[in-house]
Write a protein that holds these residues in place. Structure first.
Motif, short mmCIF file in Angstrom:
data_model
loop_
_atom_site.label_atom_id
_atom_site.label_comp_id
_atom_site.label_asym_id
_atom_site.label_seq_id
_atom_site.Cartn_x
_atom_site.Cartn_y
_atom_site.Cartn_z
N LYS A 1 0.84 -1.19 0.00
CA LYS A 1 0.00 0.00 0.00
C LYS A 1 0.88 1.24 0.00
O LYS A 1 0.45 2.33 -0.33
N SER B 1 -5.52 1.95 -1.62
CA SER B 1 -4.13 2.09 -2.04
C SER B 1 -3.97 3.23 -3.04
O SER B 1 -4.66 3.29 -4.06
N GLU C 1 -2.76 2.21 -6.52
CA GLU C 1 -3.86 1.52 -7.18
C GLU C 1 -4.86 2.53 -7.75
O GLU C 1 -5.33 2.40 -8.88
#
Lengths: 108, 416
Positions: free
Chosen positions: B203, B393, B396
């Motif tokens: 993360k 995240s 992400e």
């Protein structure tokens, strides 16, 4: 969640070895149930060669019970809320293309 | 006269030597006194910081550290009354007189023992990783907090609780026997697997920390392959998996830290050296009959390494089928659905994915978005938005937003 046993039956006439495609299709089906986290037990395939039937009075015959023209080829256990859902899983199995059938029974 | 101009020397040495020194000291003091071992090592580094800042650097800084730690340990034993009362009985007199060894053999034995002690199934997996990072990898609390995107206080508390569990554990790290090893090896491998994944799928936005987590996991797995009891097929399979995954680390993130999807990666950035190592350990892993989940995952990672192969996705789907039957996880289910789509086409892939009903998972919506891209762009954009809202995240989010914006742009271009 309840558990249901899926019993696979094949007729003695169609006992030829499954092709790689059939195996792959069956694996996809089984893994598809596991991918929904609804497989309680991946079960087993049962041998037809190494099989005996024991009857009263010490009578032992070779092979699975042969009076009816089909034998159990394997089983798995699924976990679903209803028997209908378990039946839906069973419907997707490629065994029907080989002339087989599936019995669905709740595990008590 | 060389003065200590290199400001990075002590942090570097700390990372390298902290865990080794703690491990050796612990093998003498016992796990119950892990705090004592850590204090001695910290004091040693403090002394080094003070002395080296103003004075000449010792010729061999590492040897200097070992000597100071050894003396401090001896002093501690001499003066500490609590130790006399509580631990004396456990240590035979002749052992106490023995020199504190920091030779290569005792370091590697102690480190192995330490790995086994730290990977205690009694701790939560997150706590195990934190402990491993601190005790085995010499990470500071700050760095651990960074890696987990947590507050320092949270990590401190987690470590405190985890160390209590270690203290209550009867695990004898001095007498690591075959039975103890094989019963705990699975827990050890799992911790290293999670440690690696924490880096690989981290993360954290910090590329450096992510890479270090991966390389530390590999270093610890390598220690396991150096001992006959732990050098078993599944250890090799795990190491192969780590090597294959690491081979793509450089190609996997752009400068801003956003993840680059496999298909868009610059294959020239893949490390052939690590792929070769992966192959080597994968061959070692196949020396028995056992097929662990690490075997299957290494196999999947292997099929991602050749640039092209016609039947690659058939192999990958088969391996995912086996993996999901061995152990259910939402990630495996989604990866399997992706492979399914690769083999049987997006339409069937969508149906297979929708069966999973993982509506709280960002990856679930992202996969559906990807599969809808060519046939229903509007739907895909909505799905990407759902995924962006769900993921915590940052890298992400960036990746998903980029995919979504590309799609919007394409849609607009077509209209005009």
């Amino acid at each position: 969640m309840k558990e249901f046993l899926l019993i696979f039956r094949l007729s003695t006439a169609s006992s030829q070895k499954p092709s790689p495609e059939q195996i792959q299709e069956r694996m996809n089906w089984l893994a598809g149930i596991a991918a929904q986290n609804k497989l309680a037990d991946k079960g087993n395939t049962l041998s037809t060669l190494h099989a005996k039937t024991v009857m009263p009075d010490n009578v032992v015959t070779d092979g699975p019970y042969a009076e009816i023209k089909e034998f159990i080829s394997g089983y798995i256990i699924v976990k679903t809320d209803t028997i209908e859902e378990a039946v839906e899983f069973a419907k997707g199995n490629p065994i029907f293309k080989m002339g087989g059938n599936i019995e669905v029974r709740e595990v008590l | 006269m060389a003065t200590n101009r290199d400001q990075t020397l002590i942090p570097k040495l700390f990372r390298l030597e902290y865990s080794k020194m703690t491990a050796v000291l612990c093998s003498h003091f016992g796990l119950g006194n892990i705090a004592v071992a850590e204090d001695i090592v910290s004091e040693t580094f403090l002394k080094a910081t003070e002395l080296w800042a103003s004075n000449v650097l010792p010729e061999n800084p590492t040897a200097w550290l070992y000597t100071v730690a050894r003396n401090k340990a001896k002093d501690y034993l001499k003066r500490n009354a609590i130790f006399e009362a509580q631990v004396k009985i456990e240590i035979k007199p002749e052992e106490r007189e023995n020199d504190w060894d920091f030779n290569e053999e005792s370091i590697s034995d102690s480190q192995l023992a330490m790995i086994f002690a730290v990977c205690n199934p009694g701790n939560s997996t997150e706590a195990q990783i934190c402990l491993a990072l601190q005790i085995l990898c010499g990470f500071s609390i700050e760095e651990i907090a960074d890696a987990f995107l947590s507050k320092k206080e949270t990590i401190k508390k987690r470590l405190f609780r985890a160390k209590n569990v270690l203290r209550q554990d009867n695990f004898q790290i001095r007498t690591l026997q075959e039975a103890g090893i094989s019963s705990r090896l699975d827990a050890v491998l799992k911790t290293l697997y999670l440690l690696f994944n924490e880096g690989y799928f981290s993360k954290s936005n910090d590329q450096l920390i992510r890479r270090e987590l991966c390389s530390e996991a590999i270093r610890l797995a390598l220690i396991l392959t150096e001992n006959t009891w732990t050098n078993v097929p599944k250890t090799n399979a795990l190491l192969a998996l780590m090597c294959f995954q690491s081979s793509r680390l450089a190609a996997r993130a752009d400068d801003s830290g956003a993840t680059i999807l496999y298909e868009q990666q610059d294959k020239g950035l893949w490390s052939q050296e690590l792929i070769d190592k992966g192959n080597y350990y994968l061959v070692n892993a196949c020396s028995g009959t056992e097929v662990s989940k690490y075997h299957l995952e290494a196999g999947i990672a292997y099929w991602h390494t050749p640039p092209t192969d016609q039947h690659k996705w058939d192999h990958i789907l088969k391996l995912y089928n086996q993996l999901i039957l061995m152990e259910y996880s939402p990630v495996t289910a989604l990866n399997r659905a992706f492979a399914f789509a690769k083999v049987y086409g997006n339409e069937k892939g969508i149906r297979e994915t929708e069966k999973l009903q993982l509506k709280d998972s960002a990856e679930y919506h992202a996969l559906l978005a990807y599969l809808h891209t060519n046939t229903a762009a509007d739907k895909a954009i909505d799905l990407y938005q759902k995924a962006i809202d769900l993921t915590k995240s940052l890298p992400e989010k960036k990746t998903l937003r980029r995919e979504m914006e590309n799609l919007i742009k394409k849609l607009n271009d077509n209209e005009y």
